[in-house]
Design an enzyme around this catalytic site. Structure first.
Site, short mmCIF file in Angstrom:
data_model
loop_
_atom_site.label_atom_id
_atom_site.label_comp_id
_atom_site.label_asym_id
_atom_site.label_seq_id
_atom_site.Cartn_x
_atom_site.Cartn_y
_atom_site.Cartn_z
N SER A 133 0.80 -1.22 0.00
CA SER A 133 0.00 0.00 0.00
C SER A 133 0.83 1.28 0.00
CB SER A 133 -0.98 0.00 1.17
OG SER A 133 -0.31 -0.28 2.39
N HIS B 284 -5.44 -3.38 -2.89
CA HIS B 284 -5.07 -2.44 -3.96
C HIS B 284 -5.03 -3.09 -5.34
CE1 HIS B 284 -4.19 0.71 -1.06
NE2 HIS B 284 -3.68 -0.26 -0.32
N LYS C 76 -11.81 0.93 -1.97
CA LYS C 76 -10.77 1.52 -2.82
C LYS C 76 -11.27 1.54 -4.27
CE LYS C 76 -7.43 1.04 0.68
NZ LYS C 76 -7.01 0.06 1.69
C1 LIG Z 1 -6.95 -0.03 3.15
C2 LIG Z 1 -6.35 -1.34 3.48
C3 LIG Z 1 -6.95 -2.19 4.41
C4 LIG Z 1 -8.10 -1.76 5.26
O1 LIG Z 1 -9.28 -1.74 4.55
P1 LIG Z 1 -10.46 -0.80 5.06
O2 LIG Z 1 -11.66 -1.31 4.35
O3 LIG Z 1 -10.11 0.58 4.70
O4 LIG Z 1 -10.54 -1.00 6.55
C5 LIG Z 1 -6.40 -3.44 4.59
N1 LIG Z 1 -5.31 -3.84 3.88
C6 LIG Z 1 -4.70 -3.03 3.01
C7 LIG Z 1 -3.50 -3.52 2.27
C8 LIG Z 1 -5.19 -1.75 2.78
O5 LIG Z 1 -4.57 -0.94 1.95
#
Ligand SMILES: *Cc1c(COP(=O)(O)O)cnc(C)c1O
Length: 385
Positions: free
Chosen positions: A178, A206, A238
């Site tokens: 990330s 992602h 996302k």
């Molecule tokens: C954003 C993210 C999460 C958390 O997800 P949310 O739905 O925002 O709680 C978990 N793992 C990764 C790699 C992320 O980038």
């Protein structure tokens, strides 16, 4: 125990590590309004520009008319509606797994699953750069946690070989990292896991929506089956532009998680309208593949321009294009200087990233235009002067 809140906060400020929030008015899109001022933003994870897509908004509204707003209870009590169920089936189908299970957020999915799969006496092995939620999940589980070298299957293998025979082995990795944007060597990691009797879990937060056929994600792009990657997690907040997350895998895995994952059992289900909106996102992601293509085009354009400017790019082909800066102060200073030119890029500092590797995390979206990317590049050029 922290005895003085203000001492802690002041110390963070002194170190250039103070965290604060920007107050956004209006929807998530490249051009945002903050305190009446307009900025061109490169910070969002809305990679496909779906967070504010009219059809998804319409699906959300329509579902709210049918289902209301709140889900009323956890899935197991009385909160599991037909539209939640339809979304689980559609997600399972998209990623080519037997079943999927919805969670309210990715953080909760990761906490819940790791805790359901590993406990005292077990071993969890994680990539050093895994997302915080994956590390927190392992810490809470009381399993023995090891962090293997970043994207290094042979270091993982060595660690697995050295474990005693007791306990289960769970290996966990992000697909796309990330804060770096690089992709884990999933096929090699999977084969190491299979050779050493370890269960593999991957977090495709992602990759899902952006990579693979129909946006099926990084695991699909790597051609890995349910047997290769038995525990697949992805988020919906996302690229999908909505909210929530899911775990996909075998019938047995999902049945087990329904019994065992505490962050599934003891929390209120997502609003059904969010599920309905996500079903629409899934349709759009496969119908409008131009979004993925446009994103790839913008990524190339940014990298070429940034290279010409001499910016320290990282080995990333994804929408996450960090520019390495160094110290927290320098990263914050650059982010402020960009903001003065109307461009928002978030400075990412320790402890989110290792010390000395503070960076500006540029994220691109299919909602950006070529001109937007050029504006970003010239803002960088001015800051470098
Ligand atoms: C954003 C993210 C999460 C958390 O997800 P949310 O739905 O925002 O709680 C978990 N793992 C990764 C790699 C992320 O980038």
């Amino acid at each position: 125990m922290k005895t003085s809140f203000s001492d802690y906060v002041n110390e963070r400020k002194r170190q250039g590590l103070y965290r604060s929030r920007r107050l956004l008015d209006g929807a998530q899109k490249p051009l945002v309004t903050i305190d009446g001022e307009r900025f061109l933003a490169f910070c969002s994870n809305d990679y496909l520009g779906l967070a504010n897509h009219p059809k998804i908004v319409a699906a959300f509204k329509q579902a709210a008319d049918i289902y209301g707003v709140g889900s009323g209870a956890s899935h197991l009590v009385i909160g599991h509606s037909r539209v939640h169920h339809e979304l689980e089936e559609a997600l399972a189908e998209r990623v080519g797994r037997d079943r999927a299970l919805l969670f309210s957020s990715g953080y909760m999915a990761n906490m819940g699953v790791i805790n359901a799969l590993a406990g005292r006496g077990d071993h969890v092995l994680e990539d050093k750069l895994n997302h915080a939620s994956l590390l927190d999940g392992a810490l809470l589980s009381n399993a023995k946690l090891q962090r293997y070298f970043h994207s290094d299957p042979s270091n993982l293998e060595k660690r697995l070989q050295q474990l005693n025979a007791d306990g289960e082995r769970l290996v966990v990795t992000d697909t796309v990292f990330s804060m770096d944007g690089d992709v884990a060597p999933l096929a090699s990691i999977s084969s190491v896991c299979q050779q050493h009797g370890a269960v593999l879990m991957v977090d495709d937060a992602h990759g899902f929506g952006v990579m693979g056929g129909g946006g099926a994600g990084a695991v699909n792009a790597a051609g890995l089956s349910q047997q290769d990657v038995p525990v697949l997690m992805a988020t919906l907040g996302k690229a999908m532009g909505t909210a929530g997350a899911f775990i996909a895998g075998s019938e047995d895995l999902i049945d087990y998680l329904v019994q065992k994952a505490r962050t599934y059992i003891y929390t209120t289900a997502l609003p059904p309208a969010v599920a309905a909106a996500t079903l629409e996102s899934l349709r759009i992601v496969s119908d409008e593949s131009w979004r993925q293509e446009k994103l790839q085009h913008l990524i190339k354009r940014f990298r070429l321009g940034a290279h010409d400017l001499g910016l320290a790019l990282m080995e990333s082909k994804t929408a996450i294009q960090p520019v390495l800066v160094g110290t927290s102060e320098m990263a914050t200073g650059m982010s402020d200087a960009l903001q003065k030119q109307g461009v928002l890029v978030t400075a990412i500092r320790p402890p989110t990233v290792p010390k000395g590797s503070a960076r500006l995390r540029v994220t691109l979206s299919a909602a950006h235009s070529e001109e937007d990317v050029d504006i970003l590049l010239s803002a960088f050029e001015n800051v470098l002067k």
